[in-house]
Design an enzyme around this catalytic site. Structure first.
Site, short mmCIF file in Angstrom:
data_model
loop_
_atom_site.label_atom_id
_atom_site.label_comp_id
_atom_site.label_asym_id
_atom_site.label_seq_id
_atom_site.Cartn_x
_atom_site.Cartn_y
_atom_site.Cartn_z
N GLU A 191 0.83 -1.21 0.00
CA GLU A 191 0.00 0.00 0.00
C GLU A 191 0.87 1.26 0.00
O GLU A 191 0.73 2.15 0.86
CB GLU A 191 -1.00 -0.02 1.18
CG GLU A 191 -1.98 -1.17 1.05
CD GLU A 191 -3.25 -1.10 1.91
OE1 GLU A 191 -3.33 -0.25 2.81
OE2 GLU A 191 -4.15 -1.91 1.66
N GLU B 25 -4.90 -8.66 -0.63
CA GLU B 25 -5.74 -8.37 0.55
C GLU B 25 -7.18 -8.29 0.09
O GLU B 25 -7.52 -7.46 -0.77
CB GLU B 25 -5.31 -7.07 1.24
CG GLU B 25 -4.02 -7.22 2.00
CD GLU B 25 -3.67 -6.00 2.85
OE1 GLU B 25 -4.58 -5.29 3.32
OE2 GLU B 25 -2.45 -5.78 3.03
O1 AHR Z 1 -5.41 -5.96 6.74
C1 AHR Z 1 -5.34 -4.81 7.52
C2 AHR Z 1 -4.67 -3.66 6.79
O2 AHR Z 1 -5.42 -3.29 5.70
C3 AHR Z 1 -3.31 -3.96 6.20
O3 AHR Z 1 -2.29 -3.86 7.13
C4 AHR Z 1 -3.18 -2.92 5.16
O4 AHR Z 1 -2.34 -3.31 4.10
C5 AHR Z 1 -4.61 -2.65 4.73
O5 AHR Z 1 -4.89 -1.31 4.71
#
Ligand code: AHR
Length: 502
Positions: free
Chosen positions: A184, A306
């Site tokens: 991110e 994610e």
């Molecule tokens: O999964 C929780 C968080 O969500 C992670 O650390 C991040 O990459 C995303 O914003």
């Protein structure tokens, strides 16, 4: 064209599967998971206290390992997430008592004692029989820090770093291949523009070396949600100099400021959640179209590293620990999303649900020595038959699931054929009230028998608890049969059904 879906105001669904010429493999890595130093995922999750009475091997909790081995976990992402961009790997090696502590600023400012580091993570992957996926620190790290970590992990020759590795108990390199270059980077990983990140990616990736037998599959930080410009800039400027490009998307039932409860919601909120979950199909399609423009041969993998449902935390738990319960709704989110990934397997070749234990859409929840398997876990168990199988293209004509003046396709599906010739069809009925009969025509297959399992419950809010961990679990499905050449199945409301045809 791998899948087409139409929805109609009718009460039965029709499915056409083409089994005559399967080409695309559903990578097992679509079924990957994610373990961050966040809340109780690692500490009080995978990793138990020094003298814990919970059965463990070298402090790694054995009941969790057994559960994840059963679903054939293919890879595990670590150490973050946002944590990855403030993690300095050297703090997590060597004698544990001498490791420095740090503050986990992203997740509650708790003290991280670094007792779980590189060796411990790779030991865990070894016990799970899965591939590690490590994300390096671009945000607050240095190029040489990343370069050194790769050397420590993957070099088989003589060097100060490999001598250190040997002193720390590991002679042979681990040959890690999945390698994230930051996380991110548009947000917690450094708040960069895509143009700035492109240069950072190139610099870090250049010095993350390939050693003999250890070629890195470098994964660049990709977009969040519908940030198509990020994908465009990355594909235009990096193109095939990355193995994969990531995408993050969370299904948030209400809004980021009040995400909604994990266990207490009405049909309106359930309906909205499933609509938001189905948005993954649009995201994968549109990001994929941009990737096709620069990479028509689909050499670069889309890595949805994610995804999952993100609700409010359980009442009374630390808000920074992101601990949430897991209902039948979560199982429907998982089944639907995995069907989307399967149907886009020509581009989506890796994905990681957030996060395996005690955080967000978990597979496993723990309380002291108790452990429960969530409805989401059972979906991964049912769907494991798709891992490395060949995708079968399909067309769906399905009824609408209507709520008020809104509607969405009630049924979604994906199908594959495995190396033994068995056909697996995973079907999800999102409708909260109606059983949906599905008639399936399969061309190019001469099948004789059908068997299946179903995961369902009376209400979308139903959960497994530590006292009643078996409330929601797969049971044999007896409502599928062969009629002439067709397969007829009656899908109960709110169900995930996986059928095997031989
Ligand atoms: O999964 C929780 C968080 O969500 C992670 O650390 C991040 O990459 C995303 O914003």
């Amino acid at each position: 064209l791998l899948s087409v879906s139409f929805s109609f105001s009718q009460s039965t669904a029709k499915l056409y599967i083409n089994a005559s010429d399967p080409r695309v493999t559903i990578s097992r890595h679509i079924y990957g998971h994610f373990s961050e130093h966040l809340g109780r995922c690692i500490y009080d999750g995978f990793w138990v206290g020094e003298n814990s009475s919970i059965p463990n091997k070298g402090r790694i909790r054995l009941d969790i390992v057994e559960a994840l081995k059963k679903i054939k976990i293919p890879n595990l992402r670590w150490p973050g997430g946002c944590f990855a961009d403030e993690y300095h790997w050297r703090d997590g090696i060597g004698p544990r008592k001498q490791r420095p502590t740090m503050i986990n600023t992203n997740w509650g400012n708790v003290t991280e004692d670094n007792s779980f580091g590189t060796h411990e993570f790779l030991e865990l992957c070894d016990m799970l029989g899965c591939e590690p996926y490590i994300t390096g620190n671009v945000g607050s790290g240095t190029v040489s820090e990343m370069n050194n970590w790769v050397e420590y992990l993957n070099f088989d020759g003589q060097s100060p770093l490999t001598t250190l590795r040997k002193e720390n108990g590991r002679n042979k390199p681990w040959n890690v291949s999945f390698w994230g270059v930051g996380n991110e980077s548009w947000g917690c990983g450094g708040n960069m523009t895509p143009e700035y990140y492109v240069n950072e990616y190139k610099r870090y990736a250049t010095f993350a070396k390939n050693y003999p037998n250890a070629r890195l599959k470098k994964i660049a930080c990709g977009a969040s949600d519908g940030d198509y410009n990020w994908t465009d800039v990355l594909m235009k400027n990096v193109g095939t100099r990355m193995w994969g490009l990531s995408l993050h998307y969370y299904t948030v039932p209400k809004s980021w400021s009040d995400k909604g409860s994990a266990t207490s919601f009405d049909e309106k909120e359930y309906f909205t959640t499933m609509k938001k979950c189905l948005f993954m199909d649009e995201l994968v399609t549109r990001h994929g179209t941009i990737m096709d423009k620069y990479d028509p041969d689909k050499r670069v993998a889309m890595v949805v590293d994610e995804w999952g449902i993100w609700t409010n935390v359980e009442p009374g738990s630390n808000p920074a620990f992101l601990y949430q319960q897991n209902s039948l709704r979560d199982a429907l989110v998982a089944g639907t999303t995995l069907n989307i990934f399967n149907n886009h397997a020509d581009r989506v070749r890796m994905a990681n649900l957030a996060q395996t234990v005690n955080v967000l859409q978990s597979l496993v929840l723990t309380q002291g020595n108790k452990m429960l398997l969530t409805p989401t876990y059972h979906v991964f168990d049912l769907y494991k038959v798709h891992q490395d199988a060949k995708l079968l293209p399909l067309q769906l004509n399905v009824p609408d699931y209507q709520y008020g003046d809104q509607k969405m396709p009630a049924v979604n599906a994906s199908a594959s054929v495995d190396s033994t010739g068995a056909i697996h069809i995973s079907l999800v009925n999102l409708d909260a009230a109606h059983t949906i009969p599905v008639t399936t025509t399969i061309s190019g297959s001469n099948w004789h028998t059908v068997e299946g399992q179903v995961l369902t419950a009376a209400k979308f809010t139903d959960i497994n608890t530590f006292d009643q961990p078996g409330n929601i679990r797969p049971v044999p499905f007896s409502h599928a049969r062969k009629e002439g050449d067709q397969l007829v199945a009656n899908l109960p409301p709110l169900s995930v059904v996986v059928l095997t045809l031989k």
